[in-house]
Design a protein around this motif. Structure first.
Motif, PDB file in Angstrom:
ATOM      1  N   THR A  65       0.819  -1.216   0.000  1.00  0.00           N
ATOM      2  CA  THR A  65       0.000   0.000   0.000  1.00  0.00           C
ATOM      3  C   THR A  65       0.852   1.265   0.000  1.00  0.00           C
ATOM      4  O   THR A  65       0.324   2.357  -0.128  1.00  0.00           O
ATOM      5  N   VAL A 113       1.439  -0.772  -6.280  1.00  0.00           N
ATOM      6  CA  VAL A 113       0.439  -1.094  -7.295  1.00  0.00           C
ATOM      7  C   VAL A 113      -0.143  -2.461  -6.945  1.00  0.00           C
ATOM      8  O   VAL A 113       0.610  -3.417  -6.745  1.00  0.00           O
ATOM      9  N   ASP A 139      -3.786  -3.963 -11.303  1.00  0.00           N
ATOM     10  CA  ASP A 139      -4.942  -3.088 -11.116  1.00  0.00           C
ATOM     11  C   ASP A 139      -4.497  -1.631 -11.005  1.00  0.00           C
ATOM     12  O   ASP A 139      -3.320  -1.336 -10.796  1.00  0.00           O
ATOM     13  N   ASN A 140      -5.476  -0.726 -11.125  1.00  0.00           N
ATOM     14  CA  ASN A 140      -5.245   0.718 -11.021  1.00  0.00           C
ATOM     15  C   ASN A 140      -4.167   1.201 -11.984  1.00  0.00           C
ATOM     16  O   ASN A 140      -3.270   1.952 -11.612  1.00  0.00           O
ATOM     17  N   VAL A 141      -4.233   0.728 -13.218  1.00  0.00           N
ATOM     18  CA  VAL A 141      -3.269   1.145 -14.229  1.00  0.00           C
ATOM     19  C   VAL A 141      -3.663   2.558 -14.653  1.00  0.00           C
ATOM     20  O   VAL A 141      -4.693   2.770 -15.273  1.00  0.00           O
ATOM     21  N   ASN A 142      -2.833   3.518 -14.292  1.00  0.00           N
ATOM     22  CA  ASN A 142      -3.148   4.906 -14.600  1.00  0.00           C
ATOM     23  C   ASN A 142      -2.691   5.282 -16.008  1.00  0.00           C
ATOM     24  O   ASN A 142      -2.154   4.471 -16.748  1.00  0.00           O
ATOM     25  N   ARG A 160      -6.616  -4.899 -21.684  1.00  0.00           N
ATOM     26  CA  ARG A 160      -6.972  -3.864 -20.719  1.00  0.00           C
ATOM     27  C   ARG A 160      -8.482  -3.809 -20.578  1.00  0.00           C
ATOM     28  O   ARG A 160      -9.210  -3.760 -21.557  1.00  0.00           O
ATOM     29  N   ALA A 172      -9.328   0.079 -15.729  1.00  0.00           N
ATOM     30  CA  ALA A 172      -8.057   0.382 -15.072  1.00  0.00           C
ATOM     31  C   ALA A 172      -7.283  -0.881 -14.718  1.00  0.00           C
ATOM     32  O   ALA A 172      -6.330  -0.836 -13.952  1.00  0.00           O
ATOM     33  N   ARG A 173      -7.675  -2.017 -15.289  1.00  0.00           N
ATOM     34  CA  ARG A 173      -7.031  -3.293 -14.959  1.00  0.00           C
ATOM     35  C   ARG A 173      -6.443  -3.922 -16.215  1.00  0.00           C
ATOM     36  O   ARG A 173      -7.060  -3.924 -17.270  1.00  0.00           O
TER      37      ARG A 173
END
Length: 180
Positions: free
Chosen positions: A48, A72, A93-96, A142, A145-146
């Motif tokens: 985290t 990540v 996850d949370n691919v910006n 994709r 955001a994953r």
């Protein structure tokens, strides 16, 4: 996975020293991952909070240096036998937008993304405690955001299974037993 491996894993997890937390990291490398004309790998830690770890001396980029790994969420499932041999499904996850701008051009080339898996103990961020393992990321998709993909072994011929090398000088009976 056989029950014996699951039981062994449970025993190991039950007896591990709680202060020895392992931080799992991924380093993604591709020729399209470039920032200001320099290679710019994507480095992630399954945690985290961001963390700094020293890379191994054999690392392809920044060997022996302390580098930042971004927190990540990702996961790797147990390997299975697939079309390309041994495969392990992976999700990130949370691919910006920053990561997506690298990955989208990379998926258009016929070149796999190299993924280096390393594990570090929280008590020793300067030593790779598990790995490094060189893998290839394939079949990337994709979904919002994953990212979902598949990890395969980069060069299975270089995978060392046994700790001891059995050669015919030290073990001459091997050649006789093989019928040579």
């Amino acid at each position: 996975m056989p029950i014996a491996a699951t039981q062994a894993w449970a025993e190991a997890a039950a007896t591990v020293d709680a202060s020895q937390v392992m931080h799992v990291t991924l380093e993604l490398i591709h020729s399209q991952f470039v920032e200001n004309g320099q290679p710019s790998p994507i480095r992630a830690v399954m945690d985290t909070m961001d963390a700094t770890f020293r890379l191994d001396e054999g690392a392809p980029l920044n060997a022996g240096q302390r580098v930042l790994f971004k927190a990540v969420p990702f996961g790797i499932e147990y390997p299975r036998i697939g079309k390309l041999g041994v495969e392990a499904p992976i999700w990130i996850d949370n691919v910006n937008r920053e990561v997506a701008r690298y990955l989208e051009p990379a998926t258009k080339l016929n070149e796999s993304v190299v993924v280096i898996f390393r594990g570090y103990l929280a008590s020793d961020p300067d030593t790779v405690g598990h790995g490094p393992f060189r893998l290839l990321l394939r079949s990337v998709k994709r979904k919002g955001a994953r990212l979902d993909g598949t990890l395969t072994m980069a060069d299975p011929t270089k995978l060392r299974v046994m700790r001891e090398i059995f050669d015919n000088q030290r073990f001459p009976a091997l050649m006789v037993a093989a019928g040579a």
